[in-house]
Design a protein around this motif. Sequence first.
Motif, PDB file in Angstrom:
ATOM      1  N   LYS A 164       0.676  -1.150  -0.178  1.00 61.35           N
ATOM      2  CA  LYS A 164      -0.013  -0.048   0.023  1.00 61.35           C
ATOM      3  C   LYS A 164       0.936   1.225  -0.056  1.00 61.35           C
ATOM      4  O   LYS A 164       2.047   1.406  -0.170  1.00 61.35           O
ATOM      5  CB  LYS A 164      -0.785  -0.252   1.210  1.00 61.35           C
ATOM      6  N   GLU A 198      -0.853  -1.189  -4.593  1.00 60.83           N
ATOM      7  CA  GLU A 198      -1.555   0.075  -4.660  1.00 60.83           C
ATOM      8  C   GLU A 198      -1.005   1.232  -5.031  1.00 60.83           C
ATOM      9  O   GLU A 198       0.041   1.509  -4.791  1.00 60.83           O
ATOM     10  CB  GLU A 198      -2.292   0.032  -3.256  1.00 60.83           C
ATOM     11  N   ASP A 200      -1.561   5.450  -6.502  1.00 64.47           N
ATOM     12  CA  ASP A 200      -2.694   6.588  -6.736  1.00 64.47           C
ATOM     13  C   ASP A 200      -2.330   7.619  -7.676  1.00 64.47           C
ATOM     14  O   ASP A 200      -3.091   8.543  -7.565  1.00 64.47           O
ATOM     15  CB  ASP A 200      -2.789   7.105  -5.307  1.00 64.47           C
ATOM     16  N   MET A 217      -3.860  -2.162  -7.727  1.00 62.33           N
ATOM     17  CA  MET A 217      -5.122  -1.526  -7.085  1.00 62.33           C
ATOM     18  C   MET A 217      -5.029   0.028  -7.386  1.00 62.33           C
ATOM     19  O   MET A 217      -4.074   0.607  -7.213  1.00 62.33           O
ATOM     20  CB  MET A 217      -5.127  -1.641  -5.709  1.00 62.33           C
ATOM     21  N   ASP A 219      -6.406   3.209  -6.647  1.00 61.25           N
ATOM     22  CA  ASP A 219      -7.016   3.976  -5.434  1.00 61.25           C
ATOM     23  C   ASP A 219      -7.159   5.385  -5.819  1.00 61.25           C
ATOM     24  O   ASP A 219      -6.535   6.019  -5.970  1.00 61.25           O
ATOM     25  CB  ASP A 219      -6.106   3.712  -4.228  1.00 61.25           C
TER      26      ASP A 219
END
Length: 283
Positions: A164, A198, A200, A217, A219
Motif C-alpha cells: 500500500k 496499490e 494513486d 489497485m 486507489d
Amino acid sequence: MLTNATIDSALRLALDEDAPWGDVTGEAFVPDEASARAALRAREDGVLAGIEVFARAFGLVDDEVAVDLRSSDGAPFGSGDVLAMVRGPARAVLRAERIALNFCQRMSGIATLTRSYVDAAAGRARIADTRKTTPGLRAFEKHAVVCGGGHNHRFGLSDAVMVKDNHLAVLAGEGADVSEAIRAARARLPHTTVIEVEVDRLDQIPAVLDGGVDIIMLDNFSPARLREGVELIGGRAIVEASGNVTLATIGEIAATGVDVISSGALTHSVRAVDLGLDLSLEN
C-alpha cells in the motif's frame, strides 16, 4: 472461513458479556417451568445471513431449545416472512434472544447491502470486501459478504502480499527501486503467493508492471483515470478499483473495465436489517 469453533467462541463471549451473572430479569419474573414459542420475523426486505449463528446462540444457552430454520443464508426475504421458529424453555429463549438477533441482523445487513452493490455492478466487475471489519468478527462479516453475492479480499495480513501507499513511502525513503523490490520479494515468496500493489497515480503503473505484479489497485481514481489505467495495464495484471465506492458511483466504476471493485463500506458502514423475535408462551 466461518467455522463452528469460531461461531461458538464469539457467541460465548457475547453471551458472557450480556449476562455475566445470569439474567436477573428472567430469573425473577419468568417461571422456571415456562415454555415459549417464538418466530423470527423479517420487518423489512433483505438478504439473509447468519441464520446458523442465530440458531447456535440458543443451543449454547440450553440444548433443549429447538430452532426450525425456514430459510437459509443467501436467500432473499420480504417483510413479514418467518425465517425461523424457536421453541423451548422460556428463560433460555429470552436469555439468547438479543445475542442471536444482533448477529443475524448485522450479518443480514451486510448481505443486503452487498447484494445492492452486486446488482448495481451488473456483472461487469467482481465486488469484494476489505479488512475494514469489526475486530473479532471478521469471519462473520466476510461470510455475510459472500451471502450477498460478493467476494472476499484477503482475510488478513498473512494471506497475500499487498503493498500500500505507506509501504511505498518506506521504500522511497530508503531509496529503493519499486520494480527491483517487487522482483526481490517474488524471489523470496512461495510461488502460490500473489502480489498486489496499490497506486494513486498513473505514472506509478509502469514501474509496478515492470516488477511483475499480479494485481494493481487503482486507489481513489476518477472514472476517467480508471479507464486510462485499465488501458495502460493492458491485461498484464488484474485491475482493482478502490476508494470512494458507493451505490451511486459503483455502476460508473464497473463500466470502466476494471476487474474488481473493493469497498470497505460493505462492512464498516452497514445498517442492521430489522428482524424481530415474536414470542408467546406455550401451554
